[in-house]
Motif scaffolding. Sequence first.
Motif, mmCIF file in Angstrom:
data_model
loop_
_atom_site.group_PDB
_atom_site.id
_atom_site.type_symbol
_atom_site.label_atom_id
_atom_site.label_comp_id
_atom_site.label_asym_id
_atom_site.label_seq_id
_atom_site.Cartn_x
_atom_site.Cartn_y
_atom_site.Cartn_z
ATOM 1 N N ALA A 1 20.284 30.797 51.828
ATOM 2 C CA ALA A 1 20.685 31.521 51.035
ATOM 3 C C ALA A 1 22.196 32.256 51.127
ATOM 4 O O ALA A 1 22.716 32.638 50.209
ATOM 5 C CB ALA A 1 19.741 32.667 50.712
ATOM 6 N N HIS A 2 22.597 32.525 52.532
ATOM 7 C CA HIS A 2 24.019 33.116 52.529
ATOM 8 C C HIS A 2 24.674 32.116 53.343
ATOM 9 O O HIS A 2 25.705 32.611 53.737
ATOM 10 C CB HIS A 2 23.565 34.330 53.447
ATOM 11 N N ALA A 3 24.367 30.951 53.377
ATOM 12 C CA ALA A 3 25.388 30.207 54.096
ATOM 13 C C ALA A 3 26.750 29.882 53.481
ATOM 14 O O ALA A 3 27.602 29.461 54.339
ATOM 15 C CB ALA A 3 24.494 28.825 54.352
ATOM 16 N N ASP A 4 26.690 29.820 52.248
ATOM 17 C CA ASP A 4 28.217 29.461 51.482
ATOM 18 C C ASP A 4 28.913 30.708 51.298
ATOM 19 O O ASP A 4 29.705 30.512 50.375
ATOM 20 C CB ASP A 4 27.574 28.644 50.093
ATOM 21 N N TYR A 5 28.513 31.833 51.809
ATOM 22 C CA TYR A 5 29.337 32.743 51.333
ATOM 23 C C TYR A 5 30.909 32.741 52.128
ATOM 24 O O TYR A 5 30.921 32.640 53.246
ATOM 25 C CB TYR A 5 28.671 34.245 51.898
ATOM 26 N N TYR A 6 31.936 32.811 51.314
ATOM 27 C CA TYR A 6 33.009 32.351 51.761
ATOM 28 C C TYR A 6 33.726 33.637 52.327
ATOM 29 O O TYR A 6 33.802 34.860 51.921
ATOM 30 C CB TYR A 6 34.087 32.158 50.631
ATOM 31 N N VAL A 7 34.089 33.637 53.546
ATOM 32 C CA VAL A 7 35.002 34.683 54.349
ATOM 33 C C VAL A 7 36.384 34.294 54.760
ATOM 34 O O VAL A 7 36.681 33.330 55.146
ATOM 35 C CB VAL A 7 34.108 35.044 55.675
ATOM 36 N N LYS B 1 31.287 31.514 44.766
ATOM 37 C CA LYS B 1 30.065 31.114 44.062
ATOM 38 C C LYS B 1 29.338 32.651 43.597
ATOM 39 O O LYS B 1 29.944 33.321 43.565
ATOM 40 C CB LYS B 1 29.184 30.247 44.682
ATOM 41 N N ALA B 2 28.051 32.415 43.651
ATOM 42 C CA ALA B 2 27.161 33.166 43.108
ATOM 43 C C ALA B 2 27.136 34.603 43.973
ATOM 44 O O ALA B 2 27.267 35.699 43.452
ATOM 45 C CB ALA B 2 25.592 32.974 42.848
ATOM 46 N N GLN B 3 27.146 34.526 45.412
ATOM 47 C CA GLN B 3 27.038 35.496 46.212
ATOM 48 C C GLN B 3 28.588 36.328 46.150
ATOM 49 O O GLN B 3 28.546 37.683 46.092
ATOM 50 C CB GLN B 3 26.992 34.941 47.976
ATOM 51 N N GLU B 4 29.551 35.564 46.250
ATOM 52 C CA GLU B 4 30.989 36.458 46.021
ATOM 53 C C GLU B 4 30.927 36.940 44.646
ATOM 54 O O GLU B 4 31.683 38.023 44.506
ATOM 55 C CB GLU B 4 32.001 34.998 46.165
ATOM 56 N N VAL C 1 28.797 38.443 42.895
ATOM 57 C CA VAL C 1 28.064 39.772 42.940
ATOM 58 C C VAL C 1 28.767 40.817 43.648
ATOM 59 O O VAL C 1 28.785 42.073 43.295
ATOM 60 C CB VAL C 1 26.587 39.724 43.734
ATOM 61 N N SER C 2 29.428 40.483 44.731
ATOM 62 C CA SER C 2 30.481 41.112 45.576
ATOM 63 C C SER C 2 31.539 41.669 44.495
ATOM 64 O O SER C 2 31.860 42.865 44.844
ATOM 65 C CB SER C 2 30.743 40.516 46.519
ATOM 66 N N PHE C 3 32.100 40.696 44.133
ATOM 67 C CA PHE C 3 33.236 41.189 42.992
ATOM 68 C C PHE C 3 32.963 42.238 42.236
ATOM 69 O O PHE C 3 33.595 42.993 41.795
ATOM 70 C CB PHE C 3 33.645 40.023 42.448
ATOM 71 N N ARG C 4 31.614 42.141 41.434
ATOM 72 C CA ARG C 4 31.274 42.966 40.388
ATOM 73 C C ARG C 4 30.767 44.076 40.931
ATOM 74 O O ARG C 4 31.204 45.346 40.360
ATOM 75 C CB ARG C 4 29.879 42.237 39.702
#
Length: 291
Positions: free
Chosen positions: A4-10, A73-76, A78-81
């Motif tokens: 679920a968190h593997a694609d979070y861009y750092v 993607k979706a995780q990023e 949410v972080s931006f919002r």
Amino acid sequence: MSDAHADYYVPEPSHYPVTLSLSLFLMFVGGATTLNGAGIGPVILGLGFLGFVLVLFGWFGTVIGESESGKYKAQEDVSFRMGMLWFIFSEVMFFAAFFGALYYARMYSVPWLSGEGAGAATNQFLWPQFAANWPLLQIPSEYGFSEAKAVIGAWGIPAYNTAILLTSGVTVTLAHWALKQGNRSGLITWLGATVALGVVFVYMQVGEYGHAYNELGLTMNAGIYGATFFMLTGFHGFHVSMGTFMLFIILMRSTKGHFTPKHHFAFEGVAWYWHFVDVVWIGLFIFVYWV
């Protein structure tokens, strides 16, 4: 790490946060030294501002490139919002402090100086002839303050600017609707109108300041009214300028085909900010200009 968190861009480490901090520090030092008459002050201020602009363009370009390459993607999202919501909350607290200062001055300090309530002894000791009238134009000029001849009325430029900002809130909403419907021409048209309205607002406020300084004698040195007036309207004008600049960036991106009906948080974040600026102005119009 879970899927679920593997694609979070750092992103890779960047020099932009440090460079931006240095630029802002130079702007602070340059502004302070300029106000104190140092000859090198404008040079330092200019270097800081130049660095600030270069960082904005460089950092914006990096983030835009990451977005357009599909790294977010979706995780990023949410972080931006969450980040934008916390930023707007901090801005709410920022203006709440200035509105609080205006409220304290009008409801407590000025009545106390006139001898009301707990201020009876204060009135006799500090300023026996003081009369509590707001806007406060009677000030102790013998102590170096400058008395204003009059204040800005609510039903001139402030009323026009209120109509301009409220209209701009409508146009940016229409631009959002056009984007969600995939209407690129409508998006560009309504965004362009919003940017134009922001520019007109700032232009009219600059004219209002010129009138206040040159014809009314209303300056930052004109007592508590002048200080609170320019503090609130000046910082709001700065926010309108920054919001207009951000909307212009979004407009340029829109002309290049950026954003889709389902992925356009950059647009939404700037639209949130613009609506916040609109709401703050309504408060300013009511409590600074009108009542």
